[in-house]
Structure formats: structure tokens, C-alpha cells
Design a protein around this motif. Structure first.
Motif, PDB file in Angstrom:
ATOM      1  N   TYR B 195       0.848  -1.197   0.000  1.00 51.68           N
ATOM      2  CA  TYR B 195       0.000   0.000   0.000  1.00 51.68           C
ATOM      3  C   TYR B 195       0.885   1.249   0.000  1.00 51.68           C
ATOM      4  O   TYR B 195       0.576   2.239  -0.608  1.00 51.68           O
ATOM      5  CB  TYR B 195      -0.950   0.008   1.210  1.00 51.68           C
ATOM      6  N   ASN B 196       2.013   1.126   0.733  1.00 49.81           N
ATOM      7  CA  ASN B 196       2.937   2.254   0.808  1.00 49.81           C
ATOM      8  C   ASN B 196       3.894   2.182  -0.379  1.00 49.81           C
ATOM      9  O   ASN B 196       4.946   1.541  -0.322  1.00 49.81           O
ATOM     10  CB  ASN B 196       3.692   2.186   2.142  1.00 49.81           C
ATOM     11  N   GLU B 198       5.707   4.424  -1.854  1.00 46.28           N
ATOM     12  CA  GLU B 198       6.986   5.112  -1.716  1.00 46.28           C
ATOM     13  C   GLU B 198       8.030   4.200  -1.066  1.00 46.28           C
ATOM     14  O   GLU B 198       9.153   4.058  -1.543  1.00 46.28           O
ATOM     15  CB  GLU B 198       6.754   6.356  -0.853  1.00 46.28           C
ATOM     16  N   LYS B 235      -4.435  -1.519   8.690  1.00 53.84           N
ATOM     17  CA  LYS B 235      -3.471  -0.525   9.171  1.00 53.84           C
ATOM     18  C   LYS B 235      -3.140  -0.745  10.650  1.00 53.84           C
ATOM     19  O   LYS B 235      -1.987  -0.728  11.054  1.00 53.84           O
ATOM     20  CB  LYS B 235      -4.043   0.882   8.974  1.00 53.84           C
ATOM     21  N   PRO B 244      -0.734   3.508   4.349  1.00 50.14           N
ATOM     22  CA  PRO B 244      -0.582   4.941   4.598  1.00 50.14           C
ATOM     23  C   PRO B 244      -1.948   5.618   4.783  1.00 50.14           C
ATOM     24  O   PRO B 244      -2.965   5.132   4.274  1.00 50.14           O
ATOM     25  CB  PRO B 244       0.105   5.488   3.330  1.00 50.14           C
ATOM     26  N   ASP B 245      -1.941   6.749   5.476  1.00 47.15           N
ATOM     27  CA  ASP B 245      -3.192   7.469   5.760  1.00 47.15           C
ATOM     28  C   ASP B 245      -3.932   7.863   4.485  1.00 47.15           C
ATOM     29  O   ASP B 245      -5.163   7.856   4.464  1.00 47.15           O
ATOM     30  CB  ASP B 245      -2.889   8.737   6.579  1.00 47.15           C
ATOM     31  N   ASP B 246      -3.181   8.199   3.409  1.00 52.34           N
ATOM     32  CA  ASP B 246      -3.887   8.686   2.221  1.00 52.34           C
ATOM     33  C   ASP B 246      -4.785   7.619   1.601  1.00 52.34           C
ATOM     34  O   ASP B 246      -5.817   7.919   1.021  1.00 52.34           O
ATOM     35  CB  ASP B 246      -2.924   9.316   1.186  1.00 52.34           C
ATOM     36  N   ILE B 247      -4.429   6.345   1.761  1.00 57.00           N
ATOM     37  CA  ILE B 247      -5.294   5.265   1.260  1.00 57.00           C
ATOM     38  C   ILE B 247      -6.586   5.232   2.080  1.00 57.00           C
ATOM     39  O   ILE B 247      -7.693   5.163   1.541  1.00 57.00           O
ATOM     40  CB  ILE B 247      -4.580   3.882   1.369  1.00 57.00           C
ATOM     41  N   GLU B 249      -7.851   7.657   3.847  1.00 54.91           N
ATOM     42  CA  GLU B 249      -8.614   8.877   3.599  1.00 54.91           C
ATOM     43  C   GLU B 249      -9.348   8.818   2.251  1.00 54.91           C
ATOM     44  O   GLU B 249     -10.496   9.233   2.145  1.00 54.91           O
ATOM     45  CB  GLU B 249      -7.685  10.106   3.639  1.00 54.91           C
ATOM     46  N   ARG B 250      -8.662   8.270   1.249  1.00 55.10           N
ATOM     47  CA  ARG B 250      -9.276   8.197  -0.073  1.00 55.10           C
ATOM     48  C   ARG B 250     -10.528   7.305  -0.038  1.00 55.10           C
ATOM     49  O   ARG B 250     -11.554   7.636  -0.634  1.00 55.10           O
ATOM     50  CB  ARG B 250      -8.247   7.644  -1.061  1.00 55.10           C
ATOM     51  N   ALA B 253     -13.376   8.965   1.837  1.00 53.88           N
ATOM     52  CA  ALA B 253     -13.953  10.124   1.152  1.00 53.88           C
ATOM     53  C   ALA B 253     -15.090   9.767   0.196  1.00 53.88           C
ATOM     54  O   ALA B 253     -15.830  10.641  -0.230  1.00 53.88           O
ATOM     55  CB  ALA B 253     -12.857  10.876   0.398  1.00 53.88           C
ATOM     56  N   ILE B 266      -7.857   1.727  -6.825  1.00 56.99           N
ATOM     57  CA  ILE B 266      -6.527   1.939  -6.223  1.00 56.99           C
ATOM     58  C   ILE B 266      -5.592   0.803  -6.643  1.00 56.99           C
ATOM     59  O   ILE B 266      -4.447   1.020  -7.056  1.00 56.99           O
ATOM     60  CB  ILE B 266      -6.627   1.998  -4.672  1.00 56.99           C
TER      61      ILE B 266
END
Lengths: 222, 314, 125
Positions: B195-196, B198, B235, B244-247, B249-250, B253, B266
Motif C-alpha cells: 500500500y505504501n 513510496e 493498518k 498509509p493514511d492517504d489510502i 482517507e481516499r 472520502a 486503487i
């Protein structure tokens, strides 16, 4: 040293409920150090048993003693003269001491008063931790002085596994990952070059897998 | 490129295709048809199907029987094997048994600790670990020997795989640990679900710096999120998974009924992105109890149709 | 200042509650006491730094034992108060006496009475 913890009193009550004269026998060795089976714990257990049986209106003689060691014949033999005064013995020694007493006093029921847990050290007073599983062939020379068999929950020889997180084992956050510790230590010692060579399958014949073990040291034998 | 075994997965990788694998978890009963049905859903969209081995230490119909079943359907199984439950006698015996049914892929794992499963009071075995299991399979295949030294007449022809978790700690050791598995004889890797991105790309860079991507085929592991609840659970609760938080959050949303679609989206975006990452040789799509979504993911990610090996598969 | 506290409370002085061990409390009960109260200094005010804190842990351990043998943990309690709190001491002494009265006599004595044996004099009664 061997580490043990006291058994629940209810379990011991159940063992001795049908005996009138019971000896609670401690050991001044390992179990005294881990405060599970020394003289102090003998007194507390014997007192608790008396309180219980007196409350139940049952008359029992519950006596107390502690021996220098229960795992050596010379320290167990002094009991020889007195053992017939008792119908049963609760041994607060480790599993070794309790069994040795049973071996020596064949006709006497011997009950364990502690649960023997592991070979370990004192982390602080009241906290004891496992450090060795007595595999019979020490390998810590290549693992930074930290044993992966005792300290990795999966006793991996090529760790850490994928469950190591922030220095903790996947089994519990309170359990340090053994291989994380090994890695840090090897790094400190400048020995990380060993790390990438796979360690071959271990020969477990020297461990409990080889059956009950025995050490013979001829030079000291009588 | 030469291959070492009759494995279809190995051939596809050797021919330079991006491989696609997926996995099926067997049922907690004798109903082997469930495995067949799951395999049927994905068979045209993947090159090989992993069968999990009592995953998370929950007793399930065995991986070996399930692999035999899907082999008999003409599909390509990957036998997952953990060292938690079997000693080296049982492990080698099962490898011989699997090979005798023409199973040519094995994924060597240590396995989750049994305290997570449905029999926490069980004794564990851990006679070998995953790296030693890799060594064992290689010894059996390349030298025709059992660990005890016995030389066998007919050897198991296994394409050897293992798992890698780039997100576990200590991070700096994760490349070394893969190098160790490669040194032991590992030929393909299926990673922990990513998921991360980076962090994963940083890990891949370190892999390339060591030239490991040329020695082992790395299949990127992906698990589509069904909803934001699953993302939060993974998580916070699953050791060794980095969401990561952005996953989160996405997913949070979008409305609840759209979250599954977003999860698939995703996953597809990740595949597209990772196709460009040097050293990625394929994808391992672990759609947990969501196998029916695998064809859609594979098609929308441009990984369909799967390569046809001109009848060379067996 | 003279304060009244129940005459059945027998006081055993120790230099610090850190001196009170598990076995002392158990023996008091074995000897027939209906209840045992350990009165230590205020937490943080131990002259020996942590004697009262250790005493509290031991009292908790005794309570655990008493629960295991069906004696009832409530017969034993630990209180913290300073040497200057005589009024509070008398109050606590009355409080625990009332509580122990509610619980009834030491179960050992009850058992002895039930079996018609002569009651051993309750030393700490």
C-alpha cells in the motif's frame, strides 16, 4: 537458573485433601531466587493450607521445611528419617527436584507446588525472562550472543520473519523480536557480514527431540 | 532463458512476460468444490494459483489436496507450505507427494504463529524456517537428495518461491533477508501486500542496487480494499502491513457503496504504476474472499489476455 | 488527645509497614484474628521511600490468597494515613471493625465451634 511460578492454591488443596499429614518442602536453590519455592513461599503456602482446612473443619498436620537443594541426593537424604511421619509431600522445588524426591522416596506421594517454566534470568525483582531452551548445542557465537531458539517465537535460525514490527514480535508487543535484537547486536559488533549466509537446518538430536538426555563426565566420576 | 522445471509460471517469467498469480484459501470443511469454484472464477486471468496452507493458523482443507484438485482441472497450482506445522520428515514427504501429482511450484513460508489461529493451544514445530525450506527443496531438486542424505531416483521438479515483506522491521535488514533467501535458492518472490508505494519503491531501488532483481523474479503483492473498515483494520491490526493514511482517507472520502469500486481502482492504479518499476516481473493479486474481482482487475490493468505458451504447459 | 477506638483492635507496632510480610498477615488469621488492617504512612511520605507501597502489594497478594481459599479478601485491608491523623485512625479502626463484624467471625473459629471444639482464644480479635 530454572524459573518457576507458584501453582494456584486450589490445585494443591485438591492434591492433598485426602492426606492427614502433609510436608511442604521448599528448595533453597533456583526456586528461592525466583521467589516461587523457597522457605518464605513454603511458609505462605503451608499457612494458607492450614487456614483453608481449618475453615473446612478438617484436622491436618501441615509442616514446613526447605532443603539446600532437592536435585541432589546428599541434600534429600536428611529427610529419610522424617519422611515416614508424613502421608504426602508438596514439593516447591522445580520439576527436577520434585521428581528426584519421588525417585528417592518411592512409596510417598509427591505433589508439585510450582509450575516449572523455563531457564532464565532476573530482569528486575519480580520479573524473570527466558533466555535458554537447553538445545544441547549452543549457537550464540554466530548470533551476537543472543539465542534465536529461546528468543524468537518461531525459533527461526534465519530471521526475522515478516511479523517483526518496531522491535516487537508478532506474538506480543511486550515480546522483543529476538532477531531484531540479534541484528542490532551484530551491527554493533561489526559482524553483519555473517548475516546473509543461510544457516543450515539444525541438528535437534541434542535437544529434547533426541529423547531424555544425559551428560557423563568421566574425569569426575567416582 | 533456461528453465529449471516444467513450471508454467517459470516459463512465463523466462519468456519475459509479466506474470499474474492469485490465491485461493481452502474451506474449513471437506468441501473441495469450493476451491474448484474459486479457481474457475480466475483461471483464465492468472498464470498460477497459490493455495494457502492453513493461513493465519486456522485449520483448513490442506493445500496439497487443493493443489491436486486444481492441477486436475488443468490449472497451475503453487503449493504454499509453512514450517509451523510439519517437521522435515513431513515436509519432504509432502513435497514428494506434490511433485508426484505434477505440482511444480512451491512457496516456502515459516507461517504465522499459531496463537493467531483457531488452535492457540497447539504445539508448533518450526523444525526448519522458510530459508531452510528453500534450501531443502533445492537440495531435493538439484541434487536429488533428501536432507538425510538419501539419493532419490526421481526428483521433485519445483520452481521455488518465497515471500518478502518490505514493510516489516528492521527495514534496513529487509534487502539482506531477501538476499539470504536468494542465496538459499529462491527463484521467485511474492511480496506482502503493498500500500505504501513510496517505501516499496525505495526497497526495490535497494534490491536493484544489489542486482537481486536479476537473480529472482519479484511479483508485487496486491490486495484490493473492500471498504475503509478493512483499510483501518489492516493498518492498525495486522502486523507487518503498512497502510498509509492517504489510502484510508481516499476510501473514507467516497460513499460506502462506492468504496469497493474505489478499492479496485486503487489496486489497478498501483499495478499500472508498478509496471514501470524496473525489476517487477509480475503481480500476485490476493483478493481475500473476493476472488470474483480478480478478472476485472487483471483486465482493467491491461494484463489480459494471459500469454499462451503454445501448448508447452503441462 | 484521647480518642476512642474499638477495644477489640490489637495493635502490633512495626517500624514501617514495609516490615509487614504476607506470612505475618496469614499467621494473624491462623491465630484467630477476624480481620487484619495494615496502617501505613501516606503514599509518597514513606521514611524508607517505598515501604508502604510494598506493603500495599503484599496486602493485595494476601487478598488474592484469601480469595483462592474461600476466606474472603475483605478481611484484610490497607489504609494510608499520617502519624498526625489520630482522628482518622480511630475512624478507620471503627470502620474495619464494623466491616469485619458484618463478615462474621474468623471462619476457622466458626468451623471449630460447629465441630464442638473448644475455641482457641482469639489473640488478635
Amino acid at each position: 537458573m530454572v524459573k518457576a511460578k507458584p501453582k494456584p492454591i486450589g490445585e494443591i488443596i485438591d492434591y492433598v485433601k485426602d492426606f492427614d499429614k502433609v510436608l511442604v518442602a521448599g528448595c533453597d536453590g533456583c526456586v528461592t531466587v525466583c521467589e516461587a519455592g523457597g522457605l518464605k513461599e513454603v511458609q505462605v503456602l503451608a499457612s494458607s493450607l492450614r487456614l483453608y482446612f481449618n475453615k473446612e473443619g478438617k484436622r491436618k498436620d501441615i509442616e514446613e521445611t526447605s532443603l539446600t537443594r532437592q536435585c541432589d541426593r546428599e541434600y534429600l537424604e536428611p529427610l529419610l528419617d522424617k519422611i515416614d511421619n508424613y502421608d504426602a509431600v508438596v514439593s516447591l522445588a522445580c520439576g527436577v527436584g520434585a521428581q528426584f524426591m519421588a525417585e528417592l522416596y518411592k512409596g510417598k506421594p509427591i505433589f508439585p507446588g510450582v509450575d516449572t517454566c523455563f531457564i532464565g534470568s532476573t530482569q528486575e525483582r519480580g520479573v524473570w525472562v527466558e533466555r535458554c531452551q537447553a538445545c544441547g548445542q549452543c549457537i550464540i557465537a554466530s548470533t551476537g550472543g543472543i539465542c534465536p531458539i529461546a528468543r524468537c517465537s518461531k525459533r527461526m535460525l534465519n530471521g526475522p520473519c515478516g511479523g517483526s514490527e518496531k522491535g516487537s514480535c508478532e506474538v506480543s508487543k511486550d515480546t522483543p523480536c529476538g532477531w531484531h535484537l540479534i541484528y542490532e547486536r551484530l551491527k554493533e559488533l561489526g559482524q553483519l557480514d555473517h548475516f546473509e549466509a543461510p544457516t543450515d537446518p539444525k541438528d535437534w538430536t541434542t535437544s529434547r527431540d533426541g529423547g531424555p538426555r544425559k551428560i557423563v563426565k568421566e574425569d569426575v566420576q567416582p | 532463458m533456461n528453465t529449471t522445471t516444467p513450471s508454467k509460471l517459470e516459463k512465463i517469467l523466462a519468456e519475459g512476460h509479466l506474470a499474474v498469480t492469485s490465491e485461493c484459501g481452502p474451506p474449513r470443511s471437506t468441501d473441495l468444490d469450493i476451491v474448484a469454484e474459486k479457481a474457475e472464477l480466475i483461471k483464465d486471468h492468472v498464470d498460477a494459483i497459490n493455495i494457502t496452507d492453513n493461513q493465519t493458523s486456522v485449520v483448513r482443507l490442506c493445500s496439497l489436496a487443493s493443489c491436486i484438485r486444481i492441477k486436475q482441472m488443468g490449472l497451475e497450482p503453487v503449493l504454499q507450505m509453512v514450517t509451523r506445522d510439519r517437521n522435515r520428515i513431513a515436509i519432504q514427504s509432502d513435497i514428494l507427494g506434490a511433485a508426484s501429482f505434477g505440482i511444480n511450484n512451491i512457496l516456502c513460508l515459516t507461517g504465522d504463529h499459531q496463537q493467531f489461529g483457531d488452535h492457540p493451544s497447539a504445539a508448533n514445530v518450526f523444525d526448519l524456517d522458510s530459508t531452510q525450506l528453500i534450501q531443502t527443496v533445492k537440495l531435493m531438486r538439484d541434487e536429488g537428495k533428501l536432507l538425510g542424505g538419501f539419493e532419490m531416483k526421481k526428483r521433485p521438479e519445483m520452481f521455488i518461491g518465497a515471500a518478502a515483506n518490505p514493510f516489516a522491521d528492521p527495514y534496513e535488514i529487509r534487502v539482506s533477508r531477501l538476499a539470504k533467501k536468494v542465496a538459499a535458492g529462491c527463484q521467485f518472490i511474492q511480496t506482502q501486500c503493498i500500500y505504501n508505494m513510496e517505501k516499496f519503491k525505495d526497497w526495490m531501488k535497494r534490491i536493484r542496487d544489489r542486482g537481486l532483481h536479476e537473480k529472482v523474479a519479484i511479483l508485487a503483492g496486491l490486495t484490493p480494499m473492500k471498504n475503509v473498515g478493512m483499510a483501518r483494520y489492516m493498518k492498525n491490526r495486522v502486523p507487518g502491513i503498512d497502510v498509509p493514511d492517504d489510502i484510508v482517507e481516499r476510501l473514507a472520502a467516497v460513499p460506502k457503496e462506492k468504496q469497493a469500486d474505489e478499492g479496485i481502482k486503487i489496486c489497478i492504479e498501483q499495478i499500472e504504476e508498478l509496471k514501470e518499476e524496473e525489476g517487477i516481473k509480475g503481480f500476485h493479486i490476493m483478493a481475500i474472499e473476493w476472488e470474483e474481482k480478480v478478472p476485472e482487475i487483471v483486465e482493467r490493468a491491461g494484463l489480459y489476455p494471459r500469454p499462451n505458451l503454445n501448448g508447452s504447459q503441462n | 488527645m484521647r480518642l476512642d477506638y474499638p477495644p477489640n483492635v490489637k495493635i502490633i507496632k512495626v517500624p514501617c509497614t514495609g516490615r509487614v510480610d504476607v506470612i505475618h498477615i496469614l499467621r494473624a488469621l491462623e491465630d484467630g484474628a477476624d480481620g487484619v488492617m495494615v496502617a501505613g504512612c501516606m503514599e509518597g511520605d514513606c521514611h524508607y521511600q517505598s515501604g508502604n507501597l510494598r506493603a500495599r502489594k503484599r496486602v493485595t497478594y494476601v487478598q488474592h490468597i484469601l480469595d483462592q481459599i474461600g476466606f474472603g479478601a475483605e478481611r484484610v485491608a490497607m489504609y494510608n494515613l499520617s502519624a498526625g491523623m489520630g482522628v482518622r485512625f480511630a475512624e478507620i479502626a471503627r470502620e474495619i471493625t464494623e466491616k469485619v463484624k458484618e463478615l462474621g467471625p474468623n471462619p476457622i473459629r466458626r468451623a471449630q465451634e460447629a465441630s464442638g471444639e473448644s475455641t482457641k482464644e482469639a489473640v488478635h480479635g
